[in-house]
Design a protein around this motif. Structure first.
Motif, PDB file in Angstrom:
ATOM      1  N   PRO A   1      23.880  -0.174  20.063  1.00 49.32           N
ATOM      2  CA  PRO A   1      22.622  -1.066  19.929  1.00 49.32           C
ATOM      3  C   PRO A   1      22.669  -1.515  18.417  1.00 49.32           C
ATOM      4  N   VAL A   2      22.959  -0.988  17.528  1.00 46.40           N
ATOM      5  CA  VAL A   2      23.083  -1.729  16.077  1.00 46.40           C
ATOM      6  C   VAL A   2      23.783  -3.079  16.060  1.00 46.40           C
ATOM      7  N   ASN A   3      25.044  -3.002  16.667  1.00 45.30           N
ATOM      8  CA  ASN A   3      26.072  -4.081  16.729  1.00 45.30           C
ATOM      9  C   ASN A   3      25.401  -5.151  17.648  1.00 45.30           C
ATOM     10  N   LEU A   4      24.861  -4.981  18.864  1.00 44.92           N
ATOM     11  CA  LEU A   4      24.541  -5.891  19.853  1.00 44.92           C
ATOM     12  C   LEU A   4      23.274  -6.267  19.959  1.00 44.92           C
ATOM     13  N   LEU A   5      22.170  -5.442  19.363  1.00 44.16           N
ATOM     14  CA  LEU A   5      20.800  -5.982  19.421  1.00 44.16           C
ATOM     15  C   LEU A   5      20.229  -6.387  18.396  1.00 44.16           C
ATOM     16  N   GLU A   6      20.606  -5.978  16.921  1.00 45.11           N
ATOM     17  CA  GLU A   6      19.994  -6.286  15.608  1.00 45.11           C
ATOM     18  C   GLU A   6      20.331  -7.786  15.132  1.00 45.11           C
ATOM     19  N   GLY A   7      21.587  -8.204  15.576  1.00 45.85           N
ATOM     20  CA  GLY A   7      22.201  -9.457  15.176  1.00 45.85           C
ATOM     21  C   GLY A   7      22.320  -9.492  13.733  1.00 45.85           C
ATOM     22  N   SER A   8      22.662  -8.399  13.050  1.00 50.27           N
ATOM     23  CA  SER A   8      22.790  -8.578  11.535  1.00 50.27           C
ATOM     24  C   SER A   8      24.157  -9.103  11.231  1.00 50.27           C
ATOM     25  N   ASP A   9      24.249  -9.266  10.034  1.00 45.75           N
ATOM     26  CA  ASP A   9      25.789  -9.946   9.294  1.00 45.75           C
ATOM     27  C   ASP A   9      26.666  -8.471   9.442  1.00 45.75           C
ATOM     28  N   ALA A  10      28.048  -8.756   9.490  1.00 43.97           N
ATOM     29  CA  ALA A  10      29.172  -7.846   9.287  1.00 43.97           C
ATOM     30  C   ALA A  10      28.922  -7.142   8.014  1.00 43.97           C
ATOM     31  N   SER A  11      28.442  -7.566   6.806  1.00 44.54           N
ATOM     32  CA  SER A  11      28.301  -6.981   5.668  1.00 44.54           C
ATOM     33  C   SER A  11      27.055  -5.723   5.685  1.00 44.54           C
ATOM     34  N   GLN A  12      26.153  -6.117   6.467  1.00 48.94           N
ATOM     35  CA  GLN A  12      24.728  -5.163   6.446  1.00 48.94           C
ATOM     36  C   GLN A  12      24.947  -4.171   7.907  1.00 48.94           C
ATOM     37  N   ARG A  13      26.038  -4.363   8.631  1.00 51.99           N
ATOM     38  CA  ARG A  13      26.038  -3.581   9.895  1.00 51.99           C
ATOM     39  C   ARG A  13      26.498  -1.900   9.489  1.00 51.99           C
ATOM     40  N   SER A  14      27.447  -2.080   8.505  1.00 50.80           N
ATOM     41  CA  SER A  14      27.729  -0.538   7.970  1.00 50.80           C
ATOM     42  C   SER A  14      26.439   0.161   7.435  1.00 50.80           C
ATOM     43  N   VAL A  15      25.894  -0.457   6.596  1.00 51.96           N
ATOM     44  CA  VAL A  15      24.589   0.034   5.846  1.00 51.96           C
ATOM     45  C   VAL A  15      23.464   0.317   7.014  1.00 51.96           C
ATOM     46  N   ARG A  16      23.352  -0.289   8.201  1.00 47.57           N
ATOM     47  CA  ARG A  16      22.573  -0.135   9.018  1.00 47.57           C
ATOM     48  C   ARG A  16      23.027   1.219   9.959  1.00 47.57           C
ATOM     49  N   ARG A  17      24.336   1.167  10.159  1.00 43.97           N
ATOM     50  CA  ARG A  17      24.872   2.123  10.974  1.00 43.97           C
ATOM     51  C   ARG A  17      24.951   3.507  10.299  1.00 43.97           C
ATOM     52  N   ARG A  18      24.933   3.553   9.228  1.00 40.72           N
ATOM     53  CA  ARG A  18      24.808   4.779   8.436  1.00 40.72           C
ATOM     54  C   ARG A  18      23.190   5.258   8.376  1.00 40.72           C
ATOM     55  N   ALA A  19      22.416   4.372   8.269  1.00 43.95           N
ATOM     56  CA  ALA A  19      21.089   4.664   8.062  1.00 43.95           C
ATOM     57  C   ALA A  19      20.471   5.230   9.552  1.00 43.95           C
ATOM     58  N   VAL A  20      21.107   4.763  10.608  1.00 39.96           N
ATOM     59  CA  VAL A  20      20.646   5.102  12.114  1.00 39.96           C
ATOM     60  C   VAL A  20      21.384   6.458  12.375  1.00 39.96           C
ATOM     61  N   LEU A  21      22.503   6.491  11.625  1.00 44.10           N
ATOM     62  CA  LEU A  21      23.352   7.868  12.147  1.00 44.10           C
ATOM     63  C   LEU A  21      22.726   8.987  11.669  1.00 44.10           C
ATOM     64  N   SER A  22      22.226   8.814  10.209  1.00 42.17           N
ATOM     65  CA  SER A  22      21.911  10.129   9.253  1.00 42.17           C
ATOM     66  C   SER A  22      20.885  10.954  10.075  1.00 42.17           C
ATOM     67  N   GLY A  23      20.900  12.145  10.504  1.00 42.78           N
ATOM     68  CA  GLY A  23      20.057  12.963  10.950  1.00 42.78           C
ATOM     69  C   GLY A  23      20.138  12.995  12.595  1.00 42.78           C
ATOM     70  N   THR A  24      20.901  12.343  13.066  1.00 39.21           N
ATOM     71  CA  THR A  24      20.984  12.212  14.387  1.00 39.21           C
ATOM     72  C   THR A  24      22.424  12.193  15.003  1.00 39.21           C
ATOM     73  N   PHE A  25      23.573  12.423  14.084  1.00 41.38           N
ATOM     74  CA  PHE A  25      24.910  12.352  14.440  1.00 41.38           C
ATOM     75  C   PHE A  25      25.131  13.325  15.516  1.00 41.38           C
ATOM     76  N   GLY A  26      24.645  14.774  15.061  1.00 44.04           N
ATOM     77  CA  GLY A  26      25.033  15.845  15.902  1.00 44.04           C
ATOM     78  C   GLY A  26      24.550  15.815  17.372  1.00 44.04           C
ATOM     79  N   HIS A  27      23.495  15.135  17.637  1.00 42.90           N
ATOM     80  CA  HIS A  27      22.975  15.056  18.960  1.00 42.90           C
ATOM     81  C   HIS A  27      23.709  14.006  19.674  1.00 42.90           C
ATOM     82  N   ALA A  28      24.223  13.098  18.914  1.00 38.70           N
ATOM     83  CA  ALA A  28      24.955  11.759  19.484  1.00 38.70           C
ATOM     84  C   ALA A  28      26.395  12.342  20.045  1.00 38.70           C
TER      85      ALA A  28
END
Length: 534
Positions: A124-151
């Motif tokens: 969803p970070v890549n397909l729904l937010e529509g952010s630039d490629a330079s910002q996607r990695s930052v957003r992915r790390r922010a969303v993933l922190s604290g939830t990666f185990g359940h994913a």
């Protein structure tokens, strides 16, 4: 994203609750998800396996189908992301949208990110937010922190479910084999698989894997999307924002009334003509030399000396006369009002040589703690003692369930004496009195409400049998009585009998007694409609 249009309740959920919410969203939009998914995946399955049959490479066909699974996740994510806003797309709209929706941030999941166990959460970070490629990695790390185990657990669970479906379908074939031929059939099947598996068997296994991926894939994408929503709710406080927006809407609706009340309640004596404002003074503020010095320090702190913007060309525009400009600056700095100076004198006590040497020794010891000499073993011993005290405290906490009850006075817990439960057996009367409603009221006043309701129910059953002209078997249940009551010609009688049956069931099986007024109204209605004697 208009979060106030979400049709799901945004609140702080655990990760397991969020994944359950995602599966519920998939079930809600099942038709809109699986119709376009089958319309895309089934022709793709046919083309890949036809090419594998022609090239005799069914193993590569299975690998290619597995590699293209993010395409199915993309379809499910498109439907769910719009369904949560109440705008469920039609299957044809979903198919048309796949030509242009989200391809810019999707190719990585068909390439180097295909083996990522966090695909459901980060897609969803890549397909729904529509952010630039330079910002996607930052957003992915922010969303993933604290939830990666359940994913990761979600990915593993869905893989297990797919394997269970495939193995279960294969094992179901042997359910139709006679028991005496089961061992031979199993041996023949194992030899066929291990030595040279025919093309039709490989095609069947690929079809089972396609079926499992088609069934489990939308739930995988939906649970990951719900984890993404839950993570954004935690990071951006969406639930608080929605509460404030609803408060704003309520205040906007009440604003005209508040303004009208303010106008009506404003005291008439408070209305005065405005006095003309005084003209601002143009005189420069006066201050002491200390104030001037403080202002100069603040100005120097506000703009650094090496700031590129603090140059004559930037300030005055163009390149001024350097010599004349520097002379003007020099004369300005020589003005005592611009750079005041003052002389401060302070008296200090002169230290003796012994005090100076002691002060120097203390400074050396502070710089070199290991040079303290005999104090180092004492410090080590203190650390050891504090460690023993910590271990003792941990031991006391760990053994608290065993020794804490002895400090209370006894090692045996005293159980509180419970009041005996008094149960009153409810029996339906065999003989109905001539005035059942009056007798039921007497039982209710005596504190026996269940007996009163049993009497009303038994009398109603007898009246129903007479009006419906049926003979009930001994020990007939409430359901049998309700079915028999359908033969009564009057609709009001059938409705009233269903009411007394429902009240009786609530009282007999659920312990839910009616209110006294409700009971009295029921008895009066039964007495009037079934013509019981008062």
């Amino acid at each position: 994203m208009r979060i106030d249009q979400l049709n799901v309740a945004l609140r702080a959920r655990s990760e397991w609750e969020a994944m359950e919410l995602g599966t519920a969203l998939v079930r809600r939009h099942a038709r809109a998800i699986w119709l376009p998914l089958i319309a895309v995946s089934l022709p793709l399955f046919a083309v890949i396996n036809a090419a594998a049959w022609w090239a005799d490479a069914f193993g590569w066909a299975w690998l290619l189908m597995w590699w293209l699974k993010p395409v199915s996740d993309r379809i499910a994510l498109y439907v769910i992301s719009r369904g949560v806003f109440g705008d469920e797309p039609r299957p044809l709209q979903t198919l048309r949208a796949q030509r242009h929706w989200g391809w810019s941030g999707f190719w990585g999941y068909l390439g180097w990110r295909r083996f990522s166990p966090f695909r459901s959460l980060l897609l969803p970070v890549n397909l729904l937010e529509g952010s630039d490629a330079s910002q996607r990695s930052v957003r992915r790390r922010a969303v993933l922190s604290g939830t990666f185990g359940h994913a990761v657990l979600l990915t593993l669970m869905c893989m297990v479910f797919e394997l269970v479906i495939v193995s279960g379908c294969i094992a179901a074939v042997f359910l139709f084999v006679p028991l005496e031929l089961l061992s031979d059939s199993w041996r023949a099947a194992w030899e066929m698989v291990s030595e040279n598996m025919p093309a039709w068997a490989q095609l069947g296994v690929n079809a089972l894997f396609w079926l499992a991926a088609t069934l489990i894939g939308p739930f995988y994408a939906g649970a990951g999307f719900a984890l993404y929503l839950n993570r954004r709710t935690e990071m951006e406080a969406w639930d608080v924002e929605i509460a404030f927006r609803r408060m704003r809407d309520r205040l906007q609706q009440a604003a005209p009334l508040l303004v009208l009340a303010l106008v009506l309640c404003w005291p008439m004596g408070g209305l005065h003509a405005e006095e003309p404002a005084q003209a601002p003074s143009c005189a420069a503020p006066t201050g002491t030399d200390d104030d001037a010095g403080d202002e100069e320090e603040e100005a120097s702190d506000a703009v650094p000396a090496d700031d590129p913007s603090n140059t004559p060309s930037v300030i005055f525009g163009g390149t001024p006369d350097t010599a004349g400009f520097r002379q003007a600056v020099q004369r300005a700095y020589e003005d005592p009002l611009v750079a005041p100076t003052r002389e401060v004198k302070r008296w200090e006590r002169t230290l003796s040589e012994a005090e100076k040497n002691k002060k120097k020794d203390d400074a050396d010891k502070n710089r070199n703690p290991l040079g303290r000499g005999p104090r180092l073993p004492a410090q080590i011993a203190e650390w050891i003692l504090w460690g023993l005290v910590g271990l003792l405290v941990l031991g006391l906490i760990a053994t608290a369930p065993w020794w804490l009850r002895w400090l209370r006075g006894t090692g045996v817990r005293r159980r509180k004496a419970t009041d005996p439960v008094v149960e009153e057996a409810v029996e339906l009367p065999e003989v109905i009195p001539p005035d059942p409603a009056a007798r039921a009221r007497e039982l209710w006043q005596q504190g026996r409400p269940r007996q009163a309701l049993a009497l009303l129910y038994r009398a109603s059953v007898e009246s129903m049998s007479e009006r419906a002209e049926v003979v009930l078997p001994p020990g007939a249940t409430e359901a049998q009585c309700l079915r028999a009551s359908r033969r009564m010609p009057v609709e009001a009688d059938r409705t009233l009998f269903a009411r007394i049956v429902r009240v009786w069931q609530y009282a007999a099986y659920a312990g839910r007694l009616p209110e006294p007024d409700e009971f009295d109204d029921l008895a009066t209605t039964l007495q009037t409609q079934f013509r019981w004697r008062a």
